[in-house]
Motif scaffolding. Structure first.
Motif, PDB file in Angstrom:
ATOM      1  N   VAL A   1      14.769  48.336 -37.375  1.00  0.00           N
ATOM      2  CA  VAL A   1      13.558  47.663 -36.863  1.00  0.00           C
ATOM      3  C   VAL A   1      12.339  48.172 -37.611  1.00  0.00           C
ATOM      4  N   VAL A  25      18.623  42.538 -27.987  1.00  0.00           N
ATOM      5  CA  VAL A  25      17.377  43.219 -28.379  1.00  0.00           C
ATOM      6  C   VAL A  25      16.384  42.189 -28.948  1.00  0.00           C
ATOM      7  N   CYS A  70      12.769  50.000 -28.373  1.00  0.00           N
ATOM      8  CA  CYS A  70      14.187  49.764 -28.701  1.00  0.00           C
ATOM      9  C   CYS A  70      15.164  50.678 -27.963  1.00  0.00           C
TER      10      CYS A  70
END
Ligand code: CMC
Length: 441
Positions: A181, A265, A402
């Motif tokens: 990410v 996610v 996350c």
């Protein structure tokens, strides 16, 4: 970590709640959590009475038994796996807290090294993925890129798309996501600014490596200031989880259909994007900028926020759960003060924020409704001070969140929770007869 059946049994109280309606009385089980919160178990309500409960916005609905995060909104307490967020912010780093949230304990030295090593190993994106960035227009919102790229990344890891991931595969999948990410975020920033892509530097730790990918140039290495690195660690750390918030609940809802970790996610990223949730950190700065530009007074803004005819809200204020100071706001405010002082920054927006806060906290409207600064009130000012551009603010929140999203995904599946499928009260037309198109008015 799963909550053991014996602990659930222990939470079941001997007393019952009694519900009566139209001469019918039923008894409902009551559970008490480890922090003494009480919950009436209504899972059998419809079967026993034909009735459902109505709670739009789920303000009174406990959707899970969870052992990840505890929030006491009345007292302003936030704990991750039993540790106070203030203590973690003072002594720990984001990566360590990510491990804590994902695996339920603080890592020992070996576990920490192994986890950090995996984060380093997974930083790079598959080279084919780099072409995907060219498919977005220059001004594409980085949150759109992040959610799209998470699903695109999933395509390169078919072995990790199972929901029955064993411990090893969950470790691999979660470290890949947590590491990538950051790379995706930095690449989307560079791409939208026309800067060449900077590849990760394996000598650097999590936050420093992110700053390097964001701000180095091929001809000039970005020098990571330890003050900036620490501030970023604290920013990510305070965002790491926040129990059943909108995006975590989205992740849980999506994963309840047994969707894979990457897509769950990605769904969390989309939920976070909205201005009432993670997008508020951007809106706070836009609000402060407009006050500065248009030379509005703090009083005028407070009056506007109270006006029920206007849709304007004081961004960064209020919270569904906190009816007291959001402890994350206190931590970030302190960081803002420290960073501005050490880096010798003066920013008129900080002065405006402080005067707004002061006025709001003394105003009857805000006092009555228990509206306090939330995490987003100071977080944008911190990001601004360390050089993060405004359109990346919510992406920064997403990176920090996350670990929480992934822990919720795992917890829901470990508990083998049923698919999430609320009911409704239908208020529409009871029955209509079909009219052919030629005969319709
Ligand atoms: N400014 C003015 N009035 C407000 C505000 C605000 N920021 N927040 C709540 N109120 C009023 C609201 O109008 C209502 O008044 P009344 O009782 O007279 O109708 C009362 O306070 C209760 O508000 P609510 O909308 O029922 O509260 P909620 O729990 O549904 O919403 C919230 C919580 C965070 C969405 C809301 O406070 C808000 O919109 N705040 C501004 C946006 C923001 O800062 N969001 C970040 C939230 S924290 C981090 C995150 O979740 O990402």
């Amino acid at each position: 970590m799963t909550i053991a059946a014996k602990d659930i049994q222990k939470a079941l109280l001997p007393e019952k709640a009694v519900l009566s309606f139209r001469k019918k009385k039923i008894e409902l089980d009551v559970y008490q959590g480890t922090q003494k919160e009480l919950a009436i178990d209504i899972t059998k309500l419809r079967a026993k009475t034909g009735m459902i409960t109505l709670d739009p916005g789920y303000g009174n609905t406990g959707s899970a038994m969870s052992d990840i995060t505890f929030v006491n909104g009345e007292k302003g307490i936030l704990k991750f796996r039993g540790y106070r967020v203030e203590e973690l912010a003072e002594h720990s780093r984001f990566v360590e807290v990510a491990y804590l949230i994902l695996f339920g304990k603080l890592p020992n030295r070996d576990e920490y090294q192994k986890f950090s090593h995996l984060l380093e190993e997974h930083t790079a994106l598959h080279s084919s993925l780099e072409h995907h960035f060219n498919g977005f227009p220059d001004n594409a919102p980085p949150m759109a890129i992040l959610s799209a790229m998470l699903n695109a990344t999933a395509c390169y890891h078919p072995e990790l798309l199972d929901t029955e991931l064993d411990a090893q595969n969950f470790l691999t999948a979660s470290t890949k996501i947590l590491s990538k990410v950051r790379t995706i975020a930095a690449m989307s920033y560079r791409r939208s600014n026309g800067f060449p892509i900077i590849y990760p530097n394996h000598q650097l730790k999590y936050c420093a490596n992110f700053l390097h990918m964001m701000f180095s140039q091929p001809y000039r290495e970005y020098e990571v200031d330890p003050v900036v690195e620490r501030a970023l660690n604290i920013f990510f750390l305070v965002h790491a989880d926040h129990e059943q918030n909108c995006s975590a609940s989205t992740v849980r809802m999506v994963s309840s259909s047994r969707a894979n970790l990457f897509s769950s996610v990605a769904a969390g990223v989309c939920a976070l994007w909205g201005p009432l949730h993670g997008g508020a950190n951007t809106e706070v700065i836009k609000m402060l900028q407009s006050i500065y530009k248009e030379k509005k007074s703090a009083d005028a803004i407070i009056t506007m926020a109270k006006d029920k005819k206007s849709k304007f809200r004081l961004m960064g204020f209020g919270h569904r759960v906190y009816k007291n100071f959001d402890p994350r706001a206190r931590i970030l405010k302190k960081q803002v003060d420290e960073v501005y002082k050490i880096l010798k920054i003066s920013d008129p927006l900080l002065d405006i924020a402080k005067s707004l806060e002061e006025k709001a906290l003394q105003d009857e409207y805000f006092i009555e409704r228990k509206l306090y600064p939330n995490v987003d009130f100071y977080s944008g000012l911190l990001l601004r001070a360390i050089g993060i551009p405004l359109n990346m603010f919510t992406v920064m929140f997403a990176i920090g969140r996350c670990p929480g999203w992934m822990a919720h995904w795992k917890e829901l599946l470990d508990h083998n929770q049923r698919i999430v499928r609320p009911r409704q009260i239908y208020m529409g037309v009871v029955e209509r007869k079909f009219i052919p198109i030629e005969e319709r008015e």
